[in-house]
Design a protein around this motif. Structure first.
Motif, PDB file in Angstrom:
ATOM      1  N   UNK A 153       6.629   9.733  -4.747  1.00 14.54           N
ATOM      2  CA  UNK A 153       6.390   8.428  -5.360  1.00 14.54           C
ATOM      3  C   UNK A 153       6.948   7.278  -4.537  1.00 14.54           C
ATOM      4  N   UNK A 154       7.623   7.625  -3.442  1.00 13.60           N
ATOM      5  CA  UNK A 154       8.076   6.609  -2.497  1.00 13.60           C
ATOM      6  C   UNK A 154       7.089   6.458  -1.332  1.00 13.60           C
ATOM      7  N   UNK A 155       6.561   7.600  -0.858  1.00 13.55           N
ATOM      8  CA  UNK A 155       5.581   7.557   0.231  1.00 13.55           C
ATOM      9  C   UNK A 155       4.649   8.754   0.092  1.00 13.55           C
ATOM     10  N   UNK A 192       8.587  11.819 -13.585  1.00 13.25           N
ATOM     11  CA  UNK A 192       8.729  10.933 -12.422  1.00 13.25           C
ATOM     12  C   UNK A 192       7.464  10.113 -12.211  1.00 13.25           C
ATOM     13  N   UNK A 193       6.300  10.744 -12.341  1.00  8.63           N
ATOM     14  CA  UNK A 193       5.029  10.046 -12.190  1.00  8.63           C
ATOM     15  C   UNK A 193       4.862   8.960 -13.251  1.00  8.63           C
ATOM     16  N   UNK A 234       0.812  -1.220   0.000  1.00 10.20           N
ATOM     17  CA  UNK A 234       0.000   0.000   0.000  1.00 10.20           C
ATOM     18  C   UNK A 234       0.848   1.275   0.000  1.00 10.20           C
ATOM     19  N   UNK A 235       2.072   1.173  -0.524  1.00 13.91           N
ATOM     20  CA  UNK A 235       2.909   2.348  -0.752  1.00 13.91           C
ATOM     21  C   UNK A 235       2.938   2.633  -2.258  1.00 13.91           C
ATOM     22  N   UNK A 236       3.326   3.848  -2.667  1.00 18.53           N
ATOM     23  CA  UNK A 236       3.390   4.171  -4.107  1.00 18.53           C
ATOM     24  C   UNK A 236       4.349   3.252  -4.862  1.00 18.53           C
ATOM     25  N   UNK A 237       4.200   3.200  -6.192  1.00 17.47           N
ATOM     26  CA  UNK A 237       4.978   2.249  -7.007  1.00 17.47           C
ATOM     27  C   UNK A 237       6.489   2.374  -6.875  1.00 17.47           C
ATOM     28  N   UNK A 238       7.005   3.571  -6.662  1.00 21.02           N
ATOM     29  CA  UNK A 238       8.457   3.701  -6.565  1.00 21.02           C
ATOM     30  C   UNK A 238       8.993   2.952  -5.352  1.00 21.02           C
TER      31      UNK A 238
END
Length: 529
Positions: free
Chosen positions: A211-213, A252-253, A83-87
């Protein structure tokens, strides 16, 4: 403060030995020495208690290593879903290839709660190693804001030895240190006014961080307003610079979310789980802790008066993550919390954008960022107690340069750090909790008092801070002596509510100080004229 002037502390500073021989001090050496010492302490903590977050991240290693990308955000074989962003998922994927060399068994999805010695050392070691990025962030932001060697040394010590990070990352287990390091790098770079390359680098750092958190979305408005005013509008290339910033963020997105385009709704539902309830299993020390506490007291009074016949004895105090309703007061919805958060950060953003000289003072940008972090912590939906570090860490760099910021830091860090201690619930950790809290609090007070050569807190503020360690004594020792196994969530609730009073006090006071800044500047100008 100019960047050139602040970099002077990174020149070798002259001091005097007893024989009057010049001695040269190297700030980089100080940073390295403190980092090595605190790393040794972290290594000693490896065998200690670890929370379920340890298994969460082990499971994420297994998910990203064993499953195809299409299943990363749809897999439900374990309750610990990604449940964290894809990065951050890519980060876990990279770690999994190193983990495979240590113990391949940790990468099997069916091995729930797997914790071999190799797994423990690898996961603990990865957090310790990644703190190099936090140290780098401390170094870079110190170069920008610390104008004296003493300020820099105090900042390095209080940051690298931050007890909150020590508890959350190296005992409880998480990866907050390197994320906060990236935040500091972003702040440091965008604070270098008239430095186009640094501003673009800072934007990239912050885009990576988001994109990490995604919790750092709360401080994104401060970055947007600051860059829009200081970097874009104040230049003669508004459109060109806006496009440059937008291209960094969008690129980045795309790199982060692109491979998950087909499962975007599932990704977003994981990132924003509104069904988890208003508060976390252990209440964060914010406005909702006070609100729920008030509801509980009101319900007890009404029950005594006979106005309420039945009452759920553990409503929102059962330590469960779920949707629940209040008894007397209206139950806030996600929309209400989002609206309150937006309204609470709006004045700080307005002042940062419109008030004279704010766009030329990086300190005001950091103050606005701290207020955004505090406002979201105060009113956000399902806030984790660890989110208070997003305000404490950036505030630390201002605390060593300004006595007003130091005053807020001493209260906020004391209350915020105390609120984290119930996370370490095993009884054998009680002496460690008290030792860490007292050591860091006393060291902070002594360092700040020596730095500014005066008492920083008022009497009532001092008394509030002095009582904080007694909360830990009650929570860890006295409650069981008095109540036994009854009311198990009461000590955590008391700790959250008492610490919430201090955090709320800091939020209100710091807002007042921030909004008064421009009026004080104008008054000083009038006196000079």
């Amino acid at each position: 403060m100019s960047v050139t002037k602040s970099k002077n502390i990174f020149k070798l500073k002259n001091a005097r030995k007893s024989d009057n021989t010049p001695v040269k001090w190297n700030p980089n050496k100080v940073l390295l020495q403190v980092f090595i010492l605190v790393t040794c302490l972290k290594i000693l903590l490896i065998p200690l208690y670890r929370s379920t977050d340890f298994e969460v991240h082990r499971n994420w290693l297994a998910i990203t290593h064993s499953l195809p990308i299409q299943e990363w955000y749809t897999n439900t074989r374990s309750q610990w879903t990604l449940d964290y962003p894809p990065l951050f998922a890519w980060f876990e994927y990279f770690l999994s290839h190193i983990a495979k060399l240590i113990d391949p068994e940790m990468l099997k999805l069916e091995n729930l709660n797997y914790a071999s010695s190799g797994t423990i050392c690898f996961q603990r070691g990865s957090v310790i190693f990644l703190d190099l990025l936090f140290a780098y962030g401390v170094r870079e932001i110190g170069k920008v804001f610390c104008s004296s060697f003493d300020s820099y040394v105090i900042f390095v010590i209080l940051s690298l030895c931050n007890m909150g990070l020590l508890i959350v990352d190296h005992i409880h287990f998480q990866y907050n240190g390197f994320l906060l390091g990236i935040l500091l790098l972003a702040i440091a770079n965008v604070s270098k006014i008239n430095n186009q390359i640094s501003n673009l680098q800072g934007t990239l750092w912050f885009a990576l961080l988001l994109n990490l958190k995604h919790i750092y979305l709360y401080v994104a408005p401060a970055f947007i307003i600051w860059l829009l005013k200081s970097y874009c509008i104040n230049s003669n290339h508004l459109f060109k610079r806006l496009c440059a910033l937008a291209s960094i963020v969008l690129t980045t997105l795309m790199i982060s979310f692109g491979p998950f385009a087909s499962q975007l709704p599932q990704v977003l539902s994981r990132l924003f789980p509104f069904k988890r309830g208003l508060v976390h299993a252990y209440w964060a020390a914010n406005a909702w802790a006070l609100y729920i506490g008030l509801d509980k007291v009101a319900a007890l009074i009404l029950r005594k008066l006979g106005w309420i016949k039945t009452m759920k004895t553990a409503v929102m105090t059962g330590g469960l993550v779920q949707e629940q309703s209040l008894i007397v007061l209206p139950t806030p919805t996600p929309f209400v919390t989002m609206l309150l958060t937006f309204i609470s950060i709006l004045p700080s953003l307005y002042y940062l954008f419109f008030k004279r000289d704010c766009d030329k003072n990086p300190k005001q940008f950091v103050r606005c960022l701290v207020l955004c972090a505090l406002s979201s912590f105060m009113f956000g939906w399902h806030v984790h107690e660890k989110a208070i570090l997003t305000a404490i860490i950036p505030l630390c760099v201002l605390a060593v340069t300004d006595k007003t910021d130091a005053r807020i830091f001493l209260i906020l860090s004391s209350a915020g750090h105390t609120s984290l201690l119930p996370l370490l619930h095993p009884n054998n950790l009680t002496p460690l909790k008290l030792l860490v809290l007292l050591t860091y609090t006393v060291a902070s007070f002594l360092a700040m008092s020596r730095k500014f050569k005066q008492r920083l807190l008022y009497y009532h503020e001092t008394m509030y801070v002095v009582l904080l360690p007694f909360l830990t004594v009650y929570e860890s020792i006295l409650h069981k002596i008095i109540f036994g196994n009854k009311l198990p969530f009461l000590p955590q609730a008391i700790t959250s509510i008492y610490c919430a009073v201090g955090v709320s006090y800091c939020w209100v006071l710091y807002y007042y100080i921030f909004l008064r800044y421009n009026e004080n500047i104008n008054d000083q100008r009038k006196k000079k004229e």
